[in-house]
Design an enzyme around this catalytic site. Sequence first.
Site, PDB file in Angstrom:
ATOM      1  NE  ARG A  29      -9.476  -6.358  -3.489  1.00  0.00           N
ATOM      2  CZ  ARG A  29      -8.876  -5.252  -2.315  1.00  0.00           C
ATOM      3  NH1 ARG A  29      -9.860  -4.395  -1.433  1.00  0.00           N
ATOM      4  NH2 ARG A  29      -7.462  -5.222  -2.065  1.00  0.00           N
TER       5      ARG A  29
ATOM      6  CG  ASP B 257     -13.998  -1.887  -2.391  1.00  0.00           C
ATOM      7  OD1 ASP B 257     -14.858  -1.089  -1.624  1.00  0.00           O
ATOM      8  OD2 ASP B 257     -12.872  -0.989  -1.898  1.00  0.00           O
TER       9      ASP B 257
ATOM     10  N   GLY C  54      -1.618   8.425  -4.812  1.00  0.00           N
ATOM     11  CA  GLY C  54      -0.305   6.741  -4.678  1.00  0.00           C
ATOM     12  C   GLY C  54       0.241   6.801  -3.596  1.00  0.00           C
TER      13      GLY C  54
ATOM     14  CE  LYS D 194      -3.353   0.451   2.625  1.00  0.00           C
ATOM     15  NZ  LYS D 194      -4.982  -0.025   3.247  1.00  0.00           N
TER      16      LYS D 194
ATOM     17  CG  ASP E 191      -8.877  -0.442   3.693  1.00  0.00           C
ATOM     18  OD1 ASP E 191      -8.509   0.417   4.574  1.00  0.00           O
ATOM     19  OD2 ASP E 191      -9.462  -0.088   2.717  1.00  0.00           O
TER      20      ASP E 191
END
Length: 487
Positions: free
Chosen positions: A185, A254, A128, A115, A264
């Site tokens: 997912r 997601d 990003g 990430k 997440d």
Amino acid sequence: MSEIAHPTVALEGYFARDFPEMAIPWRAEEAPEPQLLALNEPLAVELGFDLGFLRSPEGVRLLIGNALPEEATPVAQAYSGHQFGWYSPRLGDGRALLLGEIAGADGTLRDVHLKGSGRTPFARNGDGQAVVGPMLREYIVSEAMHALNIPTTRSLAVVPTGRPVQRETLLPGAVLTRVASSHLRVGSFQYARATNDMDLLRRLADHAIERHHPSAAEDVNRYLGLLKGVIAVQAKLVAQWMLVGFVHGVMNTDNMTVSGETIDYGPCAFMDGFDPGAVYSSIDETGRYAYRNQPLVAEWNLARFAESLAPLIHEDEEQAVALAVEALNGFRQQYSATWFNCMKAKLGLPEGIDDDVASPLVDDLLELVQESRADYSSFFRSLGKAARGEVEPARGQILDLAAFDAWLERWRAVTPEADAMDRVNPIYIPRNHLVEEALSAATQGDIGPVERLLEALGSPYCERPGLELYASPAPESFGPYRTFCGT
């Protein structure tokens, strides 16, 4: 990007090879001055990495995707998703990369994923990048969840890049190296279904069965078996969240895994005062993902998974819907059974106790705790002391003392088991004020508070002298708490 050959590193490319329709080959941005900030040594050993190598300059560059084995095929994964109820057909890894799969010391295959590794074709308007604070939050909370025995993705490392990132202020950039059973997912299946490519959907489902739900292959209808398997693991997972007061904060489709792992850790938090309506995420303006709504949202997300699988479940649409609805009806039963059995354990109720006795004990207590906004974690931990005769730590958190005293009398009449309660009621959780203090210090270059917090969270059920700070609720001065996703 340079390449390395190291005997302990073998990154496979199964997803990249088997699902080119859902994988864009991509490379992590080069970091100007990568420096290792946090390394999960037990996890690294479990994965078969050499610790000395990972701490070397080349090892650090491996951790952020700047120096990979020759056979590695990093990709940005495609997926769709309902975000706060609104469907987005093309989300994907906007600032993330799947480096590949690794077979750990036990032979189990797991994803290694980044990430904050830079923009990809899915980046949309994002830069990003990621910054130190949110990446360390995921490290801290995911390791806490692991120690609480709640299925979770895990964090292998946090590496500051040496590149400042613009948020409200300039902050130090960082990359998180994350490990998961996989990154499949609900949104992955939504994407495959939206293509109307039934071969792709079938291959993805078969992959999920092989990797996560092999028992479904023995079902007469393997794809219905897959649906039931995902329903079962998600029902158990969300019940476990609720039992420790965890609020995920962004339960988009997601962010729901097929494996049943929590994924997440953006705007997440653990409840302080017990409030079923608790919302911490700054972007959840309507309370869609409030604490009490998490089971309902999980069921809704699973319905979207069922819709995606429907053409595989039965060629006749009406029959597919009927079979899917019947499977989905099992979610509430499985969730409720898990939650109630574990809540009985939190109260130390003996096995075999009649539900007619247990249910009012649970319901009446939660009503008292809610009315008092008692600190969720410390209250349940203090009940273990009450079972030993020391009632004041629990009693002192309740406003209606007469009602609580009457409850105590009923509860103690069934002889709750204090030691068993201590094994399921954590004393140390990622307290929001302590997490924020630790992240602030780390952003300024002091990793010590993070390390000490992780040490406490590593054994959440074992009370230890000198760690009183980590068991204490937030001071009143901490005020209302809001979390941010870090993008």
